[in-house]
Design a protein around this motif. Structure first.
Motif, short mmCIF file in Angstrom:
data_model
loop_
_atom_site.label_atom_id
_atom_site.label_comp_id
_atom_site.label_asym_id
_atom_site.label_seq_id
_atom_site.Cartn_x
_atom_site.Cartn_y
_atom_site.Cartn_z
N LEU A 361 0.99 -0.96 0.01
CA LEU A 361 0.01 -0.26 0.02
C LEU A 361 0.92 1.29 -0.06
O LEU A 361 1.91 1.42 1.01
N VAL A 364 -2.31 5.22 0.97
CA VAL A 364 -3.87 5.10 0.82
C VAL A 364 -4.58 5.83 1.70
O VAL A 364 -4.38 5.74 2.77
N ILE A 376 -14.49 -2.84 -3.07
CA ILE A 376 -13.06 -2.58 -3.60
C ILE A 376 -12.62 -3.56 -4.67
O ILE A 376 -12.96 -4.68 -4.49
N GLY A 378 -10.04 -4.61 -8.33
CA GLY A 378 -8.72 -4.45 -8.64
C GLY A 378 -8.15 -5.67 -9.05
O GLY A 378 -8.79 -6.44 -8.65
N LYS A 384 -6.14 -5.31 -2.24
CA LYS A 384 -7.45 -5.27 -1.64
C LYS A 384 -7.54 -5.93 -0.16
O LYS A 384 -8.09 -5.36 0.61
N MET A 552 -8.46 0.11 -7.06
CA MET A 552 -7.07 -0.16 -6.78
C MET A 552 -6.21 -0.52 -7.85
O MET A 552 -6.60 -1.57 -8.55
N ASP A 553 -4.96 -0.12 -7.96
CA ASP A 553 -4.07 -0.79 -8.83
C ASP A 553 -2.64 -0.50 -8.27
O ASP A 553 -2.39 0.62 -8.02
N GLU A 556 -2.27 1.47 -4.95
CA GLU A 556 -2.99 2.81 -5.09
C GLU A 556 -4.33 2.76 -5.23
O GLU A 556 -4.62 2.15 -6.09
N ILE A 557 -4.96 3.84 -4.70
CA ILE A 557 -6.29 4.18 -5.36
C ILE A 557 -6.35 4.93 -6.44
O ILE A 557 -5.65 6.11 -6.35
N GLN A 560 -12.55 6.55 -7.65
CA GLN A 560 -13.50 6.14 -6.70
C GLN A 560 -14.97 6.85 -7.13
O GLN A 560 -14.86 7.68 -7.87
#
Length: 588
Positions: A361, A364, A376, A378, A384, A552-553, A556-557, A560
């Protein structure tokens, strides 16, 4: 803790182990007292035997002979009683100690971070908690007190022998250094050998446990011959470890027996000459010395054998204490008890890495409002599931703040924190127990009636009562008697019945059929009302109806919004994901 040091004895480790006898001091001292009594009885019998020969048999005094034989029988009876009490209480003490250590070890392991179990072989931990701790008992039952008793016997016997004849005693002591030296070398070699044995036992346990658990994969990919060959190789190493101990035994004990026989020959030769010349050495003294020399050497040989048990126990203790000394606990220093939880969740610039230098992460930040259902999505490895693990504090974050209702979760008691969060995992774990106990996890505050009512609400009551014994049906290890969909439903009911303020579904519908998914979807709609829900899923229905979707990828977000908002983003990550993964589901 040191590894294969070759040291004959680790006094620091031994001192630590002895502290576990503190609650049982009375028993400890009683066993020591019985050991002293046994050493006294050890010289009484040879002394009485000498009196029988010199004062009754040679002078032909039948009345005294009867008296002395009665005394010998009385000494034997007392020695048997003392030996019984000594062995019983030594073993009792050993079992009390290992019970305490096992409880302490299991309690310590309950608090380990999830990361510790990610990196530790289950088979090795089972070995530490079961067979290694059982081996520690031998320190008390067959090692420590037996060795102390034998050493006391040897000291008392030597003192008595010097009192009777210093010349015959010196003859015996001429051979003694050979046995002592052989014993010392034997002890060092056996310590290294037993460490190797325990290592191979751990490897064997770990291999067998993993292959039995994963037998379906072994058979599915026709790996039987390969795994059989691997097992033979590990088993061969295990055998070689034990053969090494057999080799040292087969060298030491013949040397000890030969030394003992030489000593008897010297006593008979020298003592017999002195007795024939009418010296102070009588025939009774010669016979007594033959028995005394055997009683002197026998404990020495037995000490070496018992030292094996002591060494194995010490090696096992070393491994168990290594786990006890492992500092891998989530620090539960929080003082706050959560009472009325609204369910507002906040991640503020949270960074986390399973391995140092490899962030999962990357700063985040996200807010989940009370009562919202947040999905969530991704690719695999996007981070996640990590978010869920961090929310429940299975791992410690590297930096940032995670809060519930504006309270940093690190300031909340772990038990309080986790009691307000219910999690349904993708990989459902069920214990070899009844369905009811798997749902309540033996929580006395959840009644069977409450479970029945909850099951009816989410529509799985009929499925459960259709099983043999209904809610009392034993699902066996890992829920092997149920299908994956049924296990998932039981797991969902387990979360539902706790009436949580925060609900987490981690890929909860990814491996079940459409009917089971519909049951869970219906239950989700009921349980999420007025509750904060975080859903990680690939199924369209779950994600499409969420109040907010977090994309998420690579930690990172990236996006949204709700379903419709994200679809409007041209060439957006979610839109591409939808078109690739969910278009087929829409068409169906």
């Amino acid at each position: 803790m040191s590894e294969k040091s070759g040291k004959a004895f680790d006094f620091k480790l031994f001192k630590r182990l002895i502290t576990y006898t503190d609650p049982y001091r009375l028993t400890f001292y009683s066993v020591a007292f019985f050991a002293i009594l046994l050493s006294v009885f050890a010289v009484l019998r040879p002394h009485l035997l000498q009196q029988v020969i010199d004062r009754s048999i040679i002078p032909q005094n039948g009345e005294l002979l009867l008296t002395l034989i009665s005394l010998i029988l009385g000494v034997l009876f007392l020695e048997v009683i003392t030996q019984f009490l000594f062995i019983y209480f030594a073993n009792w003490l050993g079992q009390e100690v290992i019970r305490d250590i096992r409880v302490k070890l299991f309690q310590h392991m309950l608090g380990f971070k999830k990361q510790y179990y990610d990196q530790s072989a289950v088979g090795r931990l089972v070995t530490r908690a079961v067979s290694d701790i059982e081996t520690i008992a031998s320190i008390f039952s067959q090692g420590l007190f037996m060795i102390i008793s034998d050493l006391l016997k040897m000291l008392v016997i030597l003192g008595y022998m010097f009192y009777k004849s210093w010349e015959l005693t010196l003859l015996v002591l001429m051979v003694l250094p050979v046995i002592i030296y052989a014993t010392r070398v034997f002890q060092k070699k056996m310590k290294v050998a037993f460490e190797e044995v325990r290592t191979q036992v751990s490897n064997l346990n770990s291999f067998v446990q993993e292959r039995i658990t994963g037998m379906k994969i072994v058979q599915l990919f026709t790996r039987e011959k390969t795994e059989y060959a691997n097992f033979k190789e590990i088993n061969e190493k295990h055998k070689k470890g034990w053969i090494k101990t057999v080799w040292y035994n087969s060298i030491f004990f013949p040397i000890a027996e030969m030394s003992s026989s030489i000593t008897i020959g010297l006593i008979v030769w020298f003592g017999g000459l002195k007795a024939a010349q009418g010296d102070v050495i009588t025939l009774g003294v010669v016979v007594a010395f033959i028995e005394l020399s055997q009683m002197l050497f026998r404990p020495l040989r037995q000490i070496a054998d018992k030292f094996n048990s002591l060494q194995m126990g010490m090696v096992a203790a070393n491994r168990v204490f290594a786990v006890l000394d492992t500092d891998s606990k989530i620090e539960d220093e929080g003082k706050i008890e959560l009472e009325e939880v609204k369910g507002n969740i906040s991640f503020e610039n949270v960074r986390f890495s399973y391995l140092e230098g490899e962030e999962v992460l990357k700063g985040v930040s996200v807010n989940v409002n009370s009562g919202e259902t947040v999905a969530i999505v991704g690719a695999t490895g996007a981070g996640k599931s990590t978010i869920i693990n961090l929310l429940s504090r299975f791992y410690e974050i590297d930096s940032g703040v995670i809060s519930i209702d504006d309270v940093d979760i690190r300031t909340i008691r772990l038990e309080s924190l986790r009691s307000h969060i219910a999690v349904v995992l993708q990989d459902v774990f069920l214990f070899a127990d009844t369905i009811l106990n798997n749902i309540t996890l033996n929580n006395p505050e959840i009644t069977e009636e409450q479970v029945h009512e909850a099951a009816k609400e989410i529509g799985i009551h009929d499925f459960i009562i259709s099983l043999p014994d209904g809610y009392h049906y034993n699902v066996k290890e890992r829920g092997a008697m149920l299908s994956s969909g049924q296990r998932q439903l039981i797991s969902f009911l387990r979360a539902y019945v706790t009436n949580p303020e925060i609900l987490v579904l981690d890929e909860a519908t990814s491996s079940i059929d459409s009917h089971s998914e519909q049951l869970i979807q219906d239950a989700t709609n009921k349980i999420t009302k007025g509750r904060t829900s975080i859903v990680i899923a690939h199924r369209l229905a779950t994600i499409k109806n969420a109040d907010k979707i977090i994309v998420m990828d690579q930690g990172e977000i990236v996006e949204q919004g709700n379903h419709n908002e994200l679809l409007e983003i041209a060439n957006g990550y979610y839109r591409n994901l939808y078109e690739v993964q969910f278009a087929i589901a829409v068409e169906e």
